[in-house]
Write an enzyme that holds these catalytic residues in place. Structure first.
Site, PDB file in Angstrom:
ATOM      1  N   GLY A 441       0.791  -1.233   0.000  1.00 55.91           N
ATOM      2  CA  GLY A 441       0.000   0.000   0.000  1.00 55.91           C
ATOM      3  C   GLY A 441       0.815   1.269   0.000  1.00 55.91           C
ATOM      4  N   GLU A 493      -0.553   5.871  -0.952  1.00 52.78           N
ATOM      5  CA  GLU A 493      -0.984   6.480   0.311  1.00 52.78           C
ATOM      6  C   GLU A 493      -0.286   7.790   0.691  1.00 52.78           C
ATOM      7  OE1 GLU A 493      -1.050   3.459   3.467  1.00 52.78           O
ATOM      8  OE2 GLU A 493      -1.704   1.910   2.062  1.00 52.78           O
ATOM      9  N   HIS A 707      11.325  -3.170   7.167  1.00 47.95           N
ATOM     10  CA  HIS A 707      11.806  -2.330   8.265  1.00 47.95           C
ATOM     11  C   HIS A 707      13.269  -1.957   8.083  1.00 47.95           C
ATOM     12  CE1 HIS A 707       8.355  -4.288  10.498  1.00 47.95           C
ATOM     13  NE2 HIS A 707       8.098  -3.001  10.548  1.00 47.95           N
TER      14      HIS A 707
HETATM   15  C1  MET Z   1       0.999  -1.900   9.315  1.00 47.37           C
HETATM   16  S1  MET Z   1       0.241  -2.527   7.929  1.00 47.37           S
HETATM   17  C2  MET Z   1       0.427  -1.252   6.782  1.00 47.37           C
HETATM   18  C3  MET Z   1      -0.463  -1.389   5.628  1.00 47.37           C
HETATM   19  C4  MET Z   1      -0.606  -0.148   4.824  1.00 47.37           C
HETATM   20  N1  MET Z   1      -1.484  -0.363   3.710  1.00 47.37           N
HETATM   21  C5  MET Z   1       0.755   0.275   4.327  1.00 47.37           C
HETATM   22  O1  MET Z   1       1.137  -0.189   3.302  1.00 47.37           O
HETATM   23  O2  MET Z   1       1.444   1.048   4.931  1.00 47.37           O
END
Ligand code: MET
Ligand SMILES: [Zn+2]
Length: 768
Positions: A441, A493, A707
């Site tokens: 995402g 996003e 991470h």
């Molecule tokens: C902590 S899960 C995160 C999912 C979110 N759609 C992202 O890609 O950041």
């Protein structure tokens, strides 16, 4: 005299000073001395806050540059060989374990992260095997105590207890016995604790707080004899130091049977989460001379404490055992709460008055302790007034929302057809190759994105300018994904500050803070919204951006939502109605959004539920109520679409053993899961567990760790992928990273994803 204490405090700085310093250090903008200077300033600042609120015992040693569990792994020399031999200096070795290291020929991945009990805080998992050479690798707990003492503060050092520390660990690859129970190593570790306790005593510590939160879990019972032998050893070898055995996040229940006899000087219990245990605890300890530390002020929520009610409890205990044997405390460390309400300037005074953050909670603890000693006070009266105002507000419910939840019908949580039928409809509509590639995402939240958002929030740029900017970002990310040749795209996003906050801000029933940051892991902090009333969706939330993104490409564009359980878990929920009720309210709000997305032409919708597992109650007896509501609300949120719409879910942890049936019960079409560091244990769970016609035929176990800035090669990712294919079957596999990419740099992501796509393409040739 009843005394007061807090068990831990946020270590991020009131203005996120520690984050800023860490990130500057990692990118070589400041040197180690500057980093350590900021750390010291923040530690001393924290002590000053706690002391000035009137607290008697100040926790020391809880400050960390990344994670307190990693601190103790480091102190006790639980350092995997690859890191120990990396040639890096101790601090950089520590950071390599925390976040990986790829520089000057050293290439180390980060070690595994997991959620700290039922919180959204992540700790780094200690890696244990028979030959770990437990010894004092550093003296951080002593140094921190001495530093506080020299600055004039009466510290009470905090240690993660030995049984909890080992239990949190996992069996390292080097272990001779793969079924080793890490807790069995405690007889080797305990002498090092003894050495540390002696040093703390020599440095002048009167008390130590030893945290053993696993005592609130069913599993602790199994370790009764390890608890006994370990704490007897402490009492025998360091009788001079007083130990406060500290439990939190739940109730002791039958574990009290052995805990009551442990030779410690005091026992801390969580009376916020588990107020019902107070009588048992008092009865069990009454005839001893142990101190009872009452966790009466929540370390987990942001609500002002009802001091009048809690004072009754404290007085009752004081009457039973004597005031001098009672300490009033926070229920747990305040690490899970924001710094202070003083940093909030946008909430109305009415709303702000409902809350109490870490600093204010210290004052509440002090007020309670004083009231046990000397009766009512103006602070207590003011508190009673605030509590009454909040109770009055809570009476305002939204009847439409309440009725929708209470009147829910079985068909509200059922897809139109079973998965076997949906699968065909989706194949025709999505037309994807074998091993479809996708991401989870988010794309990197660049400095530019944050700057523009901040400018927009400060009204320095207009809505139009901001939206133009977001559109440009989306176009950029779509182009990037097309160039990389990914199959199922995301919009990245960029418009979201955070996956929960973004939704909270658009829903009715939430309040927002300006500066209420809480540490999630390392230098990553979140600002949870606060659920203050019934939740509803006044207008569509994501349609505009998903539609725009889909218009930029012929490929499938995934809609992207956060699920009901996660929005609840990563907000501060209300305390006056159940968590379950709040999930259902969110579920119906999201259901409307999901339907609107499909109507807007979106054919795949991902609803993230990374928090389901961490929200699991600590006691098995409480699981059912919670899981039933979590699954039902997921299904309510996602079942309004047609068969041809691919519903996808995402989980970022690999611990599925306990909840796999519930994952299937969510009945989504595709799931992506964090996996890259789970050493195939996840795959075992998937193999053979699925009931025949349930959903989730497609599984995307992550093949790289998001991470870490490290770039795994195409070969490495291919190897991961082929193991996955071998385990779960070629027709079932999707290819994706562990989680979203928002914390990465674009340059890292480009290489990581290019290698991922390569791996998938090779798999199409070699594994088809
Ligand atoms: C902590 S899960 C995160 C999912 C979110 N759609 C992202 O890609 O950041
Ligand atoms: Zn995730």
């Amino acid at each position: 005299m009843t005394s007061s204490s807090v068990l831990g405090f946020p270590r991020i700085g009131p203005q996120r000073e520690v984050k800023k310093a860490l990130e500057a250090y990692w990118s070589d903008k400041i040197n180690v001395d500057e980093l350590l200077k900021v750390s010291k300033e923040q530690r001393l600042h924290t002590y000053e806050i706690i002391k000035s609120q009137g607290i008697d015992y100040i926790p020391t040693g809880t400050f960390t540059l990344y994670d307190h569990v990693l601190d103790f792994s480091n102190t006790f020399n639980i350092i995997p060989e690859a890191y120990a031999k990396s040639g890096l200096n101790p601090l950089d070795t520590f950071f390599a374990m925390a976040r990986g290291h790829q520089k000057n020929g050293v290439d180390l991945p980060a070690t595994e992260m997991k959620k700290w009990f039922d919180s959204n805080y992540h700790y780094l998992v200690p890696e244990l095997h028979e030959a770990v050479d437990f010894k004092l690798n550093d003296t951080k707990p002593v140094d921190d105590f001495v530093e506080a003492k020299e600055a004039g503060y009466k510290g009470r050092p905090v240690l993660v207890g030995p049984i909890t520390l080992l239990w949190l660990g996992k069996v390292a690859k080097e272990a001779k016995n793969p079924n080793l129970d890490p807790v069995s190593l405690v007889s080797k570790l305990a002498p090092v604790y003894v050495e540390l306790l002696k040093k703390l005593h020599a440095a002048g510590a009167e008390w130590v707080q030893i945290d053993e939160p696993i005592l609130c879990l069913d599993v602790a019972e199994k370790y009764a004899s390890e608890f006994k032998s370990t704490y007897e050893q402490f009492a025998k070898e360091v009788p001079q130091i007083k130990t406060l055995l500290t439990t939190y996040f739940g109730r002791l229940d039958s574990n009290l049977n052995f805990v009551k006899d442990l030779p410690v000087s005091g026992l801390h219990v969580d009376l916020d989460r588990a107020p019902q245990q107070v009588d048992d605890v008092v009865a069990a300890l009454k005839s001893s001379d142990k101190v009872i530390s009452l966790g009466l002020v929540s370390g987990r929520n942001i609500w002002k404490t009802d001091l009048t009610a809690r004072l009754e409890v404290a007085k009752k205990v004081a009457a039973a055992v004597g005031a001098e044997r009672v300490q009033v405390a926070t229920s747990s460390s305040l690490l899970h709460t924001p710094y202070t309400i003083k940093n909030e300037n946008k909430l109305s005074p009415e709303v702000l008055d409902w809350f109490s953050f870490a600093t204010e909670k210290c004052a509440e603890v002090a007020t309670l302790a004083n009231a046990v000693n000397s009766g009512s006070s103006p602070a207590l009266e003011a508190n009673a007034k605030s509590i009454k105002a909040r109770r009055d507000y809570e009476k305002n419910s939204n009847p439409a929302v309440r009725n929708r939840v209470s009147g829910r019908k079985p068909e509200d949580s059922k897809r139109k057809s079973p998965f076997s039928v949906r699968k065909q409809a989706q194949e025709e509509r999505l037309k994807l190759p074998l091993f479809p590639t996708t991401t989870i995402g988010s794309f990197p939240q660049t400095k530019e994105i944050r700057t523009q958002r901040a400018r927009f929030n400060k009204k320095e740029i207009s809505q139009e300018e901001y939206e133009k900017f977001i559109e440009k970002e989306i176009q950029h990310v779509v182009k990037l994904q097309e160039d990389l040749d990914l199959d199922v795209l995301v919009h990245g996003e960029p418009e979201r500050n955070d996956m929960v906050q973004y939704f909270g801000e658009q829903l009715e029933g939430f309040a927002f803070t300006q500066n209420a940051w809480v540490q999630s892991f390392g230098s990553r902090y979140v600002r949870p919204p606060i659920i203050v009333g019934d939740v509803s969706r006044p207008h569509p939330m994501t349609i505009r951006w998903s539609k725009f993104a889909q218009a930029q490409t012929k490929r499938v564009m995934k809609g992207m939502l956060t699920g009901p359980c996660t929005i609840m878990a990563w907000s501060f929920p209300r305390a006056d109605i159940s968590r379950e009720e709040q999930m259902y309210q969110l579920a119906f709000a999201l259901r409307d959004e999901v339907v609107d997305l499909e109507n807007a032409g979106i054919v795949a919708i991902q609803v993230d539920e990374p928090a389901i597992r961490e929200g699991l109650p600590l006691r098995h007896a409480d699981w059912d109520t919670y899981l039933t509501a979590a699954v039902e609300s997921y299904r309510i949120a996602t079942s309004g679409v047609t068969d041809a719409c691919s519903i996808q879910s995402h989980y970022c942890y690999s611990d599925f053993n306990d909840i796999i049936e519930h994952v299937w019960a969510c009945d989504s079409d595709v799931i992506s899961v964090e996996n890259s560091k789970s050493d195939a244990k996840l795959l075992k769970v998937f193999v053979g567990s699925k009931p025949s016609d349930a959903g989730c035929n497609f599984i995307g176990p992550g093949i790289f760790d998001i991470h870490s800035p490290r770039v795994p090669t195409a070969e490495e990712q291919y190897q991961k992928l082929s193991k996955i294919v071998e385990a779960i079957g070629k027709d079932k596999v999707w290819v994706n990273p562990d989680c979203g990419l928002k914390t990465r740099q674009e340059s890292e992501v480009k290489s990581q994803l290019a290698n991922l796509v390569n791996a998938a393409k090779r798999a199409r040739k070699e594994l088809a």
